[in-house]
Enzyme design. Structure first.
Site, PDB file in Angstrom:
ATOM      1  N   HIS A 134     -14.850  -5.829   7.324  1.00 43.11           N
ATOM      2  CA  HIS A 134     -14.052  -5.178   6.278  1.00 43.11           C
ATOM      3  C   HIS A 134     -13.996  -5.992   4.983  1.00 43.11           C
ATOM      4  O   HIS A 134     -13.152  -5.747   4.137  1.00 43.11           O
ATOM      5  CB  HIS A 134     -12.622  -4.894   6.762  1.00 43.11           C
ATOM      6  CG  HIS A 134     -12.571  -3.994   7.965  1.00 43.11           C
ATOM      7  ND1 HIS A 134     -12.923  -2.664   7.914  1.00 43.11           N
ATOM      8  CD2 HIS A 134     -12.218  -4.254   9.248  1.00 43.11           C
ATOM      9  CE1 HIS A 134     -12.786  -2.136   9.119  1.00 43.11           C
ATOM     10  NE2 HIS A 134     -12.358  -3.075   9.940  1.00 43.11           N
ATOM     11  N   LYS A 146       0.814  -1.221   0.000  1.00 42.49           N
ATOM     12  CA  LYS A 146       0.000   0.000   0.000  1.00 42.49           C
ATOM     13  C   LYS A 146       0.848   1.273   0.000  1.00 42.49           C
ATOM     14  O   LYS A 146       0.497   2.275  -0.641  1.00 42.49           O
ATOM     15  CB  LYS A 146      -0.944  -0.010   1.201  1.00 42.49           C
ATOM     16  CG  LYS A 146      -2.053  -1.048   1.102  1.00 42.49           C
ATOM     17  CD  LYS A 146      -2.972  -0.974   2.313  1.00 42.49           C
ATOM     18  CE  LYS A 146      -4.159  -1.918   2.183  1.00 42.49           C
ATOM     19  NZ  LYS A 146      -3.785  -3.324   2.188  1.00 42.49           N
ATOM     20  N   ARG A 189      -5.554  -8.055 -10.198  1.00 39.79           N
ATOM     21  CA  ARG A 189      -6.133  -9.350 -10.572  1.00 39.79           C
ATOM     22  C   ARG A 189      -7.600  -9.145 -10.917  1.00 39.79           C
ATOM     23  O   ARG A 189      -8.126  -8.044 -10.822  1.00 39.79           O
ATOM     24  CB  ARG A 189      -6.032 -10.324  -9.395  1.00 39.79           C
ATOM     25  CG  ARG A 189      -6.626  -9.728  -8.122  1.00 39.79           C
ATOM     26  CD  ARG A 189      -6.729 -10.716  -6.990  1.00 39.79           C
ATOM     27  NE  ARG A 189      -7.009 -10.091  -5.711  1.00 39.79           N
ATOM     28  CZ  ARG A 189      -8.191  -9.651  -5.326  1.00 39.79           C
ATOM     29  NH1 ARG A 189      -9.240  -9.753  -6.134  1.00 39.79           N
ATOM     30  NH2 ARG A 189      -8.363  -9.097  -4.139  1.00 39.79           N
ATOM     31  N   GLU A 213      -3.394   6.561   8.792  1.00 36.98           N
ATOM     32  CA  GLU A 213      -4.075   7.586   8.012  1.00 36.98           C
ATOM     33  C   GLU A 213      -5.323   8.058   8.742  1.00 36.98           C
ATOM     34  O   GLU A 213      -5.806   7.398   9.665  1.00 36.98           O
ATOM     35  CB  GLU A 213      -4.424   7.064   6.614  1.00 36.98           C
ATOM     36  CG  GLU A 213      -5.415   5.931   6.598  1.00 36.98           C
ATOM     37  CD  GLU A 213      -5.646   5.371   5.195  1.00 36.98           C
ATOM     38  OE1 GLU A 213      -4.748   5.502   4.343  1.00 36.98           O
ATOM     39  OE2 GLU A 213      -6.720   4.806   4.957  1.00 36.98           O
TER      40      GLU A 213
END
Length: 479
Positions: free
Chosen positions: A234, A115, A291, A199
């Protein structure tokens, strides 16, 4: 490309083989001992057992899969999603063996697989990003200082992974250290890398992603968006295309941003750029999945394109046969992931034998399936059994067809998320398009489903009783 090995199992293996056969390409299945009688094994032209049931003894054995591919003179390997689909070492090994990896270049897999590296790569393209720390960190004291500067609530996320692993929302300074330690521990266990980044936490976001498609000749297009905000732990449960809230202007801006992300890593093939959107429709880059996505069918239905076909075409060097201007949204599509989980018991896994398994059929109904009646649901793999997808001219029609399809989908022997899917389809907030990633926390209550199914069971029992009494009455009638 005359022969493809599908390095996967279940519904996605069947899905890939369906397109390969349509294109006149022979297929090879690999399977574990527990999948010996699975539909994807019977569907393939050739099939080879590669190990025991646990995935680290079968579907994750890249070297073993390559041995099979070479021995059967395979031209290409399609990894599907999960397992080896985002493993750059496997992609490199395929290349060295002279076998085409049906996916992006290894550079794109490596850059977008982390990330932080992904954020660094797209920064030069001025893609909006959530405020936060631009480097991985394991120092708790330093991380705490950064969190205070960003402002609580903040989100701690594993740098090396996804799927909700190593992710913690921290509401205030007092709970930061304990949550940070948990995130690091979980990330280490899941990915072998405890580094995390921090973040700003967007409290009521929508999760919207853009499907991109790129060839090896510099052409990149987007296939519009998918709304993926209905999640549990999530992880996505329900997806739709297009989103009910995007304006044409925001859709265009997000599509252009997604194309820039793809170009930033020289992407080729099918990929997905994920964004968070706040209540004011400001969007922020989240990550790129290199993908095919589980939810690709909804994009196929609104664009009329076969994404697996284009993955194969791009892999064999073809140019895209269309431009962005050629692509239009037609109609609306819904997808419910049918997991072997009990929505009445905190979505806990449910395993057992499929005593009954009847799929719905009819106009506007598509089922991507890889299991059948009489089979056991194994504990070794992802609990998703199948994907139920519906299509209508309007969002309302797609929802109504989905409700009908769920009612006609008959499963006995295990619990599934079908009742949850129906709950969502009938919920006012979902039907109004007024929802975000907190839908389950805000609205879901297992007791409501129990009550509805209790009422349905009572009605069914009453009907059965009336039928029984009627039959008895007829039996008593004199000749």
């Amino acid at each position: 490309m005359k022969k493809i090995l599908v390095a996967n199992r279940g519904e996605i293996a069947v899905r890939i083989m369906t397109t390969a056969k349509k294109m006149g390409i022979k297929t090879v299945a690999v399977y574990s001992t527990v999948d010996r009688n699975a539909p994807h094994v019977r569907m393939a032209d050739e099939a080879v057992c590669i190990g025991e049931a646990p995935s680290n003894q079968s579907y994750l054995l890249g070297d073993k899969i390559l041995e099979v591919a070479k021995s059967l003179n395979v031209d290409g390997i399609h990894p599907g999603y999960g397992f080896l689909s985002e493993n750059s070492n496997f992609a490199i090994a395929c290349q060295k063996a002279g076998i085409t990896f049906i996916g992006p270049d290894t550079h794109a897999i490596e850059v977008m697989g982390n990330k932080l590296a992904a954020k660094e790569t797209v920064k030069a393209y001025h893609i909006p990003m959530v405020p936060g720390l631009d480097e991985a960190i394991t120092d708790v004291a330093k991380a705490k200082q950064v969190a205070k500067e960003i402002g609580f609530p903040i989100l701690i996320k594993a740098a090396a992974g996804g799927g909700g692993k190593g992710m913690r929302v921290v509401e205030n300074e007092g709970e930061f250290e304990s949550q940070m330690q948990r995130a690091i521990s979980e990330a280490t266990n899941a990915f072998g890398d405890g580094s995390v980044f921090i973040e700003k936490y967007i409290g009521s976001p929508r999760h919207i992603e853009i499907q991109v498609l790129a060839d090896n000749h510099g052409h990149v297009v987007h296939l519009f968006e998918r709304e993926c905000s209905i999640q549990r732990r999530h992880q996505k449960v329900i997806e739709e295309a297009p989103s009910a809230v995007l304006t044409p202007e925001v859709r265009k801006a997000m599509g252009e941003a997604a194309i820039k992300v793809a170009k930033s890593c020289d992407y080729s093939g099918a990929g997905t750029v994920e964004f968070l959107i706040d209540e004011n429709l400001n969007f922020y880059f989240l990550e790129m999945n290199t993908r095919l996505q589980v939810e690709h069918p909804v994009s196929e239905l609104i664009t009329g394109l076969d994404l697996v076909e284009w993955q194969i075409r791009v892999a064999r060097g073809e140019k895209l046969a269309f431009t962005q201007d050629d692509l239009k949204i037609k109609g609306h599509a819904m997808e419910v992931r049918v997991y072997a989980e009990d929505p009445l018991n905190d979505f806990l896994p449910s395993v057992g034998n499929l005593e009954q398994y009847k799929l719905p059929v009819g106009p506007g109904i598509r089922v991507d399936n890889g299991i059948e009646e009489g089979m056991d649901v194994p504990i070794y793999y992802d609990p998703m059994l199948t994907k139920l997808i519906t299509y209508g001219e309007t969002r309302e029609e797609a929802i109504e067809i989905m409700i009908k399809a769920i009612d006609e989908f008959k499963v006995k022997g295990i619990s599934t998320t079908l009742p949850f899917g129906k709950f969502v389809m009938k919920h006012e907030a979902f039907r109004d398009g007024n929802f975000d990633t907190n839908f389950v926390k805000k609205y879901y209550n297992a007791e409501l489903i129990k009550e509805e199914y209790k009422d349905e069971a009572e009605v069914a029992a009453f009907v059965a009783l009336q039928k029984y009494l009627e039959d008895q009455k007829q039996l008593r009638l004199p000749n």
